[in-house]
Design an enzyme around this catalytic site. Structure first.
Site, mmCIF file in Angstrom:
data_model
loop_
_atom_site.group_PDB
_atom_site.id
_atom_site.type_symbol
_atom_site.label_atom_id
_atom_site.label_comp_id
_atom_site.label_asym_id
_atom_site.label_seq_id
_atom_site.Cartn_x
_atom_site.Cartn_y
_atom_site.Cartn_z
ATOM 1 N N ASP A 44 8.608 60.785 75.641
ATOM 2 C CA ASP A 44 9.104 61.662 76.694
ATOM 3 C C ASP A 44 9.792 62.860 76.019
ATOM 4 O OD1 ASP A 44 9.652 62.779 79.118
ATOM 5 O OD2 ASP A 44 10.600 61.011 79.987
HETATM 6 C C1 BGC Z 1 10.418 63.539 82.304
HETATM 7 C C2 BGC Z 1 8.956 63.138 82.361
HETATM 8 C C3 BGC Z 1 8.088 64.361 82.360
HETATM 9 C C4 BGC Z 1 8.402 65.189 81.134
HETATM 10 C C5 BGC Z 1 7.531 66.412 80.976
HETATM 11 C C6 BGC Z 1 10.699 64.547 81.222
HETATM 12 O O1 BGC Z 1 11.970 65.063 81.314
HETATM 13 O O2 BGC Z 1 11.195 62.380 82.116
HETATM 14 O O3 BGC Z 1 8.727 62.351 83.485
HETATM 15 O O4 BGC Z 1 6.745 63.991 82.411
HETATM 16 O O5 BGC Z 1 9.753 65.594 81.204
HETATM 17 O O6 BGC Z 1 7.829 67.377 81.903
#
Ligand code: BGC
Length: 721
Positions: free
Chosen positions: A264
């Site tokens: 993530d």
């Molecule tokens: C979130 C994810 C997301 C990623 C990309 C993160 O902060 O937890 O769910 O896919 O950002 O935008």
């Protein structure tokens, strides 16, 4: 792995390979944005090499077909190797045409609808050149304070698994160039953040993990999901992105997943903040050793992987494996043949927000809405002479949900517009109060009450702003603000023909609203066509049929509260719920039962369940039993009903939940029509993570339930022998 991707791999230098598994923002490659690029701008902290950034394999987040073309053009013009980018993007509840938040879609109890909505999102996103979306989010949730419950399908592992599968099928399915890759997230148990506070500690036992949290991710994998995103949280003290037990033992070895694993956003560096890694070098080691292929928005691999390989801590073969997985993904997505894939600015204009897509988004919102209370005021009569629309959420497009991605408030149908389209000028609006949770402003009450007094019926739009849920938006209080109750009370003094349309990204603790309001229609955050759907439902053009998939507590103090809990050694009997019974597992100041249980939702019609049958009383492995029930529409409207099937394992080597959803079916019945619904019981359905730490069934007795919601009573028993 194909000969083609192996050949590409063989041509890559070690530096190229390492940069290939870095993921940075798409904006880096879009000169017209005049965004200082990754070398000098806000991302400069990544300290990436100005030539090697043109060797990254994937980027994230930026919407628009023209932008994608510009980025790919720019990238290919500057890249030495000319290996095209894969564009990844959050497409969570729609791309340009938004459908309800995922907690709403789950409430439809309709797999086909979930699949269809995902298909629509994939088609719109593919036309913008997106190759992969970071969805479905398959995190099981139990704490409504957590802002991200809106992205989840709720508290039940079976339903979550069904919705995750349907979403993967919709995104990746059979639409050819319109399909995109899916990435199930956040592996694992991100939804179990303590106290409902985002990114917080998760501490679940291996058993809880296996039984409740893992099934939905596994279901996405069984459906062929192309990618998995790790979670921010720790599991058993180890951040998921560097958690070998999760990624290597469970995901890769046990489940056989050989697709791409991505971290993530920024999670590599967060291992340091967690206190699980000394520095970026250790983060790179831990993540690669665990099996994480792509690093999102940090640069630990870029700066340290080569060194780790030279020191023999990581083998080049490990790096090659990750690179190959990403190359294979590109091949599967068709990007090796065509860097621009299905991008088409012209077609995107025609398809995104087209009347067909709006109609589907409207259907999604109509099927997701849940009628929580109705003393008979609903449905309102379309022939009424005057309608007062009141409330801070009545005339705004900001009801489409917090993961709005490419959706816009100004393209969203507000309730005001929806009502006007249906009923014309007899609808008048007054705001009544402010939406901010801490507002005490009552200055707009008089105007609203005057309007209510002069109108035959009142639609009162209450709830929370869409940005009060979603990532990072957790709440320590989940009731409505006092000012909204005061407004309702004042309106009821002058008009009792009031229905509350509730907008929320989470279950709310609204016992007081339940007492006061004549009717409550929960719209969730309903997406681009939310206002039209709301009007249709309130005025009986469509009959509500959604049922909640996450328990609504009476009070926050009951949380976490979920239907599929264990019994305890001193359970309080259901019939004693409102009494105080000392030394039982209970509260002295609140019942154990929720305000609205899992699976609950009302209709304008009524359904009668009868003739419950189970085909036998004993079953062996390899055999099956059939449970059935007749359901009759005994009311005044053709309508849909979500029929739910539960089983209880009465005794196990480890204690079993008081009830587990094992099947559901969404029926449509005409007035007076009756249908028989059947559910099959087989031995694999009875397996669980036993004392032997294996998924297996155990002989013994099971109870069987079919009903309208999770409070239904057992009607039969059978024995697994
Ligand atoms: C979130 C994810 C997301 C990623 C990309 C993160 O902060 O937890 O769910 O896919 O950002 O935008």
């Amino acid at each position: 792995m194909s000969q083609r991707t192996e050949k590409i791999l063989a041509q890559m230098s070690i530096d190229e390979k390492i940069y290939f598994i870095e993921q940075i923002t798409t904006a880096t490659f879009v000169p017209s944005l005049k965004r200082p690029n990754i070398i000098t701008g806000p991302d400069s902290a990544l300290k990436l090499d100005k030539e090697l950034i043109y060797e990254v394999g994937t980027t994230l987040n930026l919407i628009g077909a023209e932008t994608m073309i510009e980025a790919q053009d720019h990238f290919l013009a500057h890249s030495k190797s000319k290996r095209a980018l894969v564009f990844m993007q959050d497409v969570i509840h729609g791309h340009r045409t938004l459908y309800p938040i995922n907690l709403g879609v789950a409430a439809s109890f309709d797999r086909d609808l979930a699949r269809e909505l995902a298909q629509m999102a994939a088609k719109e996103a593919s036309l913008d050149g997106i190759g992969v979306t970071f969805a479905p989010m398959a995190d099981l949730v139990r704490d409504p304070r957590w802002g991200r419950v809106m992205e989840s399908s709720g508290e039940d592992p079976y339903l979550n698994a069904e919705m995750a599968r349907a979403t993967v099928e919709g995104l990746q399915g059979d639409m050819g160039k319109y399909n995109i890759g899916a990435c199930v997230k956040h592996f694992a148990a991100y939804g179990a953040a303590e106290a409902g506070r985002d990114y917080n500690t998760v501490d679940v036992s291996e058993r809880t993990l296996r039984e409740y949290y893992l099934p939905a991710y596994k279901s996405a994998i069984d459906a062929g999901v192309k990618m998995v995103m790790t979670a921010f949280n720790i599991i058993d003290g180890v951040p998921c992105v560097g958690n070998k037990h999760l990624i290597k033992d469970i995901l890769r070895d046990e489940w056989g997943f050989d697709g791409v694993v991505i971290s993530d956003y920024g999670a590599f560096d967060e291992m340091i903040t967690h206190g699980a890694s000394e520095n970026q070098k250790e983060s790179a080691y831990l993540a690669m050793d665990a099996g994480c292929d792509i690093e999102m928005m940090t640069s630990c691999y870029a700066h340290h992987l080569k060194e780790l390989i030279e020191e023999g801590k990581i083998s080049e073969a490990q790096l090659d494996k990750s690179v190959l997985r990403v190359l294979d993904l590109k091949e599967e997505l068709g990007i090796l043949d065509n860097p621009y894939r299905s991008v088409s600015p012209e077609e995107a204009k025609r398809v995104q927000l087209s009347p067909e897509h709006r109609a589907l988004a409207r259907k999604g919102a109509e099927q997701s809405a849940v009628l929580l209370k109705n003393n008979g005021v609903l449905p309102f009569d379309k022939e009424v002479g005057s309608v007062a629309l009141i409330g801070p959420l009545g005339a705004t497009g900001e009801i489409h949900g917090s993961w709005h991605c490419g959706g816009k408030a100004e393209e969203t149908v507000s309730v005001y517009e929806g009502l006007k389209n249906l009923l014309g000028d007899k609808v008048k609006y007054a705001q009544g109060c402010q939406i901010e949770y801490d507002s005490e402003d009552t200055s707009l009450f008089d105007e609203a009450c005057q309007l209510a007094k002069n109108s035959e019926c009142v639609v009162l739009c209450l709830g929370e702003h869409q940005d009060y849920s979603g990532e990072g938006n957790c709440r320590a209080s989940i009731d409505l603000p006092e000012v909204q109750y005061k407004l309702l009370e004042r309106i009821l003094e002058v008009n009792k023909n009031v229905a509350v349309a509730l907008f929320t990204g989470r279950p709310l603790a609204i016992s007081r609203l339940d007492k006061l309001a004549p009717a409550i229609l929960n719209m969730w955050m309903p997406g681009t066509e939310g206002g039209s759907a709301c009007a249709n439902l309130l005025f009986g053009e469509v009959i509500p049929s959604g049922k909640i998939t996450m328990t609504f507590p009476r009070t926050l103090g009951q949380c976490p509260i979920y239907y599929n809990h264990y019994t305890t050694g001193r359970p309080k009997l259901e019939q004693d719920d409102l009494k105080r019974v000392p030394y039982t597992s209970s509260y002295i100041d609140a019942p154990n039962s929720p305000l609205y249980p899992f699976g609950y939702g009302l209709s304008y019609t009524s359904f009668e369940y009868s003739d419950y049958k189970l085909s036998g009383t004993v079953m062996r492995a390899g055999e099956r039993l059939i449970a059935s029930v007749k359901i009759k529409n005994t009311g005044k409207y053709r309508a849909r009903e979500a029929v739910q099937f539960y089983i209880r394992d009465l005794k196990g080597s480890c204690v079993r939940p008081v009830k587990e959803l094992k099947g559901f079916e969404k029926l449509e019945l005409d007035i007076g029509e009756e249908k028989t619904v059947t559910f099959e019981i087989t031995e694999p359905m009875l397996r669980y993570w036993t004392r032997n730490m294996r998924h297996e069934s155990e002989k013994g007795e099971f109870e069987v339930f079919i009903g309208k919601d999770s409070t239904c009573a057992p009607f039969a028993k059978f024995e697994l022998i």
